[in-house]
Design a protein around this motif. Structure first.
Motif, PDB file in Angstrom:
ATOM      1  N   TRP A  59       0.828  -1.204   0.000  1.00  0.00           N
ATOM      2  CA  TRP A  59       0.000   0.000   0.000  1.00  0.00           C
ATOM      3  C   TRP A  59       0.865   1.258   0.000  1.00  0.00           C
ATOM      4  N   GLU A  60       1.968   1.216   0.735  1.00  0.00           N
ATOM      5  CA  GLU A  60       2.871   2.374   0.755  1.00  0.00           C
ATOM      6  C   GLU A  60       3.430   2.655  -0.631  1.00  0.00           C
ATOM      7  N   GLU A  96       0.627   4.185  -2.774  1.00  0.00           N
ATOM      8  CA  GLU A  96       0.374   5.567  -2.376  1.00  0.00           C
ATOM      9  C   GLU A  96       1.495   6.484  -2.840  1.00  0.00           C
ATOM     10  N   VAL A 123      -5.443   8.590  -4.034  1.00  0.00           N
ATOM     11  CA  VAL A 123      -5.656   7.163  -4.267  1.00  0.00           C
ATOM     12  C   VAL A 123      -7.148   6.886  -4.121  1.00  0.00           C
ATOM     13  N   TYR A 134      -8.081   6.238   4.727  1.00  0.00           N
ATOM     14  CA  TYR A 134      -9.000   6.357   3.598  1.00  0.00           C
ATOM     15  C   TYR A 134     -10.391   6.693   4.119  1.00  0.00           C
ATOM     16  N   LYS A 172      -8.045   8.453  -0.492  1.00  0.00           N
ATOM     17  CA  LYS A 172      -7.036   9.027   0.416  1.00  0.00           C
ATOM     18  C   LYS A 172      -6.224  10.062  -0.339  1.00  0.00           C
ATOM     19  N   VAL A 178      -2.945  12.054  -0.959  1.00  0.00           N
ATOM     20  CA  VAL A 178      -1.541  11.707  -0.700  1.00  0.00           C
ATOM     21  C   VAL A 178      -0.621  12.858  -1.101  1.00  0.00           C
TER      22      VAL A 178
END
Length: 281
Positions: A77-78, A81, A91, A112, A279, A281
Motif C-alpha cells: 500500500w505504501e 500511495e 488514491v 481512507y 485518500k 496523498v
C-alpha cells in the motif's frame, strides 16, 4: 421476458472475482492506450487487481479488483500511495463488498475515507431478451463512424441526470472524451447509436470478454431523455451479447439511479456493491 430470463443470479466470491478481473483488465487496457499521450501512466498489480493511473483528471485513475488475491501488505500500500503521490492525484480504491474484509479495515486504518458506492448488476443471457421501443432505432456505430458516436456520448455524459445517489466524481468534457476514446479500442468493444426520427440521440458500448458482456458508456442527449433511448440501447446490446455466446451480462450503476431502474426492468439483479474509498496523498 420469460421466467428463465428473470432467474436470480447468485453472486458468490468466485463470480465477483471473475467480474472484477475483467473490469481490471479493461481499465488496464485503457491506461495502456492513454500512455501514448501520457507516458507517466502505470498499472501496478495489487491483491488480485491493479492500481491504475492514465493521466491527471482521468476516470481510469483508481485501484480496481483488489481483494480477490493475496491481501496486500502495508508495504505494498505504501508503494501504491507513493506512486499516486508522485503524479499528484489521490488514491481511489473501488472495493467490492465480497472482497477480503481485511482490506477495508486496512484502508480505514490508513486514513481512507468512504466517499460513495456503486452497484454491479447482472443477468443471465438465456431465452429471448426484451424488445425495444419501435420509436427508437439502434445501430452499431460502423455506419455513422466513431466520431459521431463519441460526440453523442460525450455530450450526454457532460450533462448528467440529477438522479440516484450523489457522486463524488465530476469530469470535464475533455477527460470524458479521452477515456471514451481510449476504452473504445480495448478488446472486443462494440459501440451503438440510438436514433429518433433519423437523428442520433444516444450511445452506448459493450465489451465482451470470457463469456461476460460488460455494458458501459451509456448516455442520452438531455432533450431526448425519458423516451426509451436507454431501454432500446440495453435491449440491442443484450441481443448481441446472447448471439455472441455470452452467458452473463453485467452493468455498473449509481445506487438508486435511472440507469439502475432501467437495468432492473430488463431483468438485471444486484450482484454486489463497491465502496469507493479515497485518500489524499
Amino acid at each position: 421476458m420469460g421466467e428463465e430470463d428473470l432467474a436470480t443470479v447468485f453472486c458468490d466470491r468466485d463470480l465477483a472475482a471473475r467480474i472484477e478481473r475483467l473490469e481490471t483488465a479493461a481499465i488496464a487496457g485503457g491506461v495502456e492506450a492513454a500512455r501514448r499521450r501520457s507516458p507517466s501512466g502505470f498499472v501496478l498489480p495489487l491483491g488480485g487487481g491493479a492500481a491504475c493511473f492514465a493521466e491527471v483528471g482521468s476516470p481510469l485513475n483508481k485501484v480496481a479488483g483488489v481483494g480477490f488475491g493475496a491481501v496486500p501488505s502495508a508495504g505494498e500500500w505504501e508503494r501504491v500511495e507513493a506512486a499516486y503521490a508522485e503524479v499528484g492525484v489521490p488514491v481511489q480504491v473501488e472495493l467490492a463488498h465480497l472482497a477480503d474484509s481485511r482490506i477495508g479495515a486496512e484502508l480505514t486504518g490508513r486514513g481512507y475515507r468512504l466517499t460513495s458506492f456503486e452497484n454491479v448488476l447482472g443477468r443471465r443471457l438465456v431465452g429471448r431478451t426484451s424488445s425495444a421501443s419501435a420509436q427508437i432505432e439502434v445501430r452499431r456505430d460502423d455506419e455513422s463512424g466513431f466520431e459521431v458516436w463519441l460526440e453523442v456520448v460525450v455530450d450526454g455524459f457532460a450533462s448528467p441526470d440529477d438522479d440516484g445517489s450523489p457522486t463524488h466524481e465530476e469530469f470535464p468534457r475533455e477527460a470524458i472524451a479521452a477515456v471514451m476514446r481510449d476504452m473504445a479500442g480495448v478488446g472486443d468493444t462494440r459501440r451503438y447509436l440510438a436514433y429518433r426520427d433519423g437523428v442520433p440521440v444516444g450511445g452506448a458500448s459493450m465489451r465482451i470478454d470470457a463469456g461476460v458482456a460488460a455494458l458501459a458508456g451509456a448516455a442520452t442527449l438531455p432533450a431526448h431523455r425519458r423516451r426509451g433511448v436507454q431501454t432500446a440501447l440495453l435491449a440491442a446490446r443484450l441481443a448481441d451479447a446472447a448471439a455472441a455466446g455470452c452467458d452473463l451480462a453485467v452493468i455498473t450503476t449509481e445506487p438508486g439511479s435511472k440507469s439502475q431502474e432501467n437495468a432492473q426492468k430488463s431483468g438485471f439483479g444486484l450482484l454486489y456493491t463497491r465502496a469507493v474509498l479515497v485518500k489524499e496523498v
